[in-house]
Design an enzyme around this catalytic site. Structure first.
Site, PDB file in Angstrom:
ATOM      1  N   ARG A  16       0.840  -1.211   0.000  1.00 51.82           N
ATOM      2  CA  ARG A  16       0.000   0.000   0.000  1.00 51.82           C
ATOM      3  C   ARG A  16       0.872   1.258   0.000  1.00 51.82           C
ATOM      4  NH1 ARG A  16      -0.661   4.802   2.520  1.00 51.82           N
ATOM      5  NH2 ARG A  16      -0.237   3.787   4.512  1.00 51.82           N
ATOM      6  N   ASP A  17       1.493   1.551   1.123  1.00 51.16           N
ATOM      7  CA  ASP A  17       2.292   2.774   1.231  1.00 51.16           C
ATOM      8  C   ASP A  17       3.445   2.745   0.228  1.00 51.16           C
ATOM      9  OD1 ASP A  17       3.081   5.228   2.202  1.00 51.16           O
ATOM     10  OD2 ASP A  17       4.153   4.425   3.924  1.00 51.16           O
ATOM     11  N   HIS A 207       7.027   4.263  12.249  1.00 51.50           N
ATOM     12  CA  HIS A 207       6.943   4.212  10.792  1.00 51.50           C
ATOM     13  C   HIS A 207       7.954   5.234  10.271  1.00 51.50           C
ATOM     14  CE1 HIS A 207       4.281   3.686   7.084  1.00 51.50           C
ATOM     15  NE2 HIS A 207       5.019   4.728   6.744  1.00 51.50           N
ATOM     16  N   HIS A 209      10.813   6.812   7.731  1.00 46.93           N
ATOM     17  CA  HIS A 209      11.291   6.870   6.353  1.00 46.93           C
ATOM     18  C   HIS A 209      12.804   7.087   6.363  1.00 46.93           C
ATOM     19  CE1 HIS A 209       7.275   7.676   4.072  1.00 46.93           C
ATOM     20  NE2 HIS A 209       7.157   6.743   4.996  1.00 46.93           N
ATOM     21  N   CYS A 240       9.970   9.049  -1.408  1.00 43.64           N
ATOM     22  CA  CYS A 240       9.421  10.136  -0.598  1.00 43.64           C
ATOM     23  C   CYS A 240       8.898  11.209  -1.549  1.00 43.64           C
ATOM     24  CB  CYS A 240      10.494  10.705   0.321  1.00 43.64           C
ATOM     25  SG  CYS A 240       9.869  12.054   1.296  1.00 43.64           S
ATOM     26  N   ASN A 249      10.154   4.680   2.436  1.00 39.80           N
ATOM     27  CA  ASN A 249       9.981   3.723   3.524  1.00 39.80           C
ATOM     28  C   ASN A 249      11.247   2.931   3.828  1.00 39.80           C
ATOM     29  OD1 ASN A 249       7.082   3.947   4.105  1.00 39.80           O
ATOM     30  ND2 ASN A 249       6.853   3.300   1.984  1.00 39.80           N
TER      31      ASN A 249
END
Length: 303
Positions: A16-17, A207, A209, A240, A249
């Site tokens: 997803r992300d 979470h 990055h 990003c 990520n």
């Protein structure tokens, strides 16, 4: 420094992300990717997002993807939702968990979801009520916990306040996102100390990055402080959007290798995750952004 946890839970966000920030790939490829990840020991795979296809075209086929994946028992297949309609679609597609999202920074909230933080939380009240009726757990994403691309540094007190509000709204867990990847261990420690005063650490996830190369250092810091849930993305999928060409990520493979080296149990097979990442990267026509994955690839070529 407290002792490291014996085990951590990995929430896999690559499908997803990760994929929502990559070139569009076929529905079949997404389904295969999620099914491969299901075989690795991962217990939570974020599999789609029921957001406007106009804004995120890469997620337009989430209903089909989630309806068609072959599910493995014991694995949560979750979806990101912006509102009640999103929740209804996620339920129809068989999501067994959903995630809502807001920001710790007003500037990001206004530009990302076109409303204030307070309004965004208010919008989620009917969503929580409906999820409750269906017995669906809701996770909360909180972005910009270190810095905001518009407002600059985010005060730890502000992060703690919004995290508490998400928790009080009914989110079983709040995932703290360093959206632009600028956080460093001391700042992350200050933020976690503050948030931990209002929400128990057992109900927090990180979470991070890797835009500035600090994600693993920040994760190590969080582990030392007692955090036991980490969001990560296979092959480091998902750039990003605020820093062209920057990695987004943190890669699941890198997190798994770190945990392995620290003697922390993840229950996840690193080699299988890397293989799933290689395959999806071939379809995307790119190299994995994971150092561990690239090292494993080099090693397998030399073997």
């Amino acid at each position: 420094m407290s002792t490291l946890p014996k085990a951590v839970r990995i929430v896999e966000v690559g499908a997803r992300d990760g994929l929502q920030n990559e070139a569009n790939i076929s529905t079949e490829t997404k389904i295969r990717f999620i099914e491969q990840l299901s075989q690795t020991g991962l217990t939570h795979i974020e599999s789609g997002a029921f957001v406007s296809p106009k804004w995120v075209p890469q997620m337009a086929d989430s209903s089909e993807v989630m309806s068609r994946i072959e599910r493995r028992s014991g694995v949560v297949y979750s979806a990101l939702i912006p509102n009640q309609r999103g929740l209804e679609l996620a339920l129809q597609a068989g999501a067994n968990q959903v995630a809502i999202f807001t920001s710790a920074s007003e500037g990001f909230s206004q530009r990302n979801i076109n409303c204030s933080i307070a309004d965004s939380l208010k919008r989620f009240e009917p969503v929580m009520a409906l999820a409750n009726t269906h017995g669906i757990p809701v996770r909360g994403y909180l972005s910009c916990v270190a810095d905001c691309p518009y407002d600059g540094p985010t005060a730890p007190e502000q992060v703690a306040r919004v995290a508490r509000e998400l928790s009080e709204l009914g989110c079983y867990e709040v995932s703290l996102g360093d959206t632009i990847g600028t956080g460093t261990p001391l700042r992350i420690a200050a933020m976690l100390n503050q948030v931990g005063n209002t929400v128990p650490l057992t109900r927090l996830a990180v979470h991070f990055h890797d835009t500035w190369g600090q994600a693993l250092a920040n994760i190590y810091q969080a582990l030392c402080m007692g955090i036991t849930t980490i969001d990560s993305s296979t092959a480091g999928l998902g750039g990003c959007p605020y820093a062209k060409g920057a990695s987004g990520n943190v890669a699941t493979e890198d997190v798994l290798y770190l945990c392995q080296g620290l003697g922390i149990d993840t229950g996840v097979n690193l080699q299988q995750v890397a293989a799933a990442g290689w395959e999806v990267c071939r379809d995307l026509g790119k190299q994995p952004a994971s150092k561990t994955s690239l090292a494993l690839m080099a090693k397998s070529h030399h073997a």
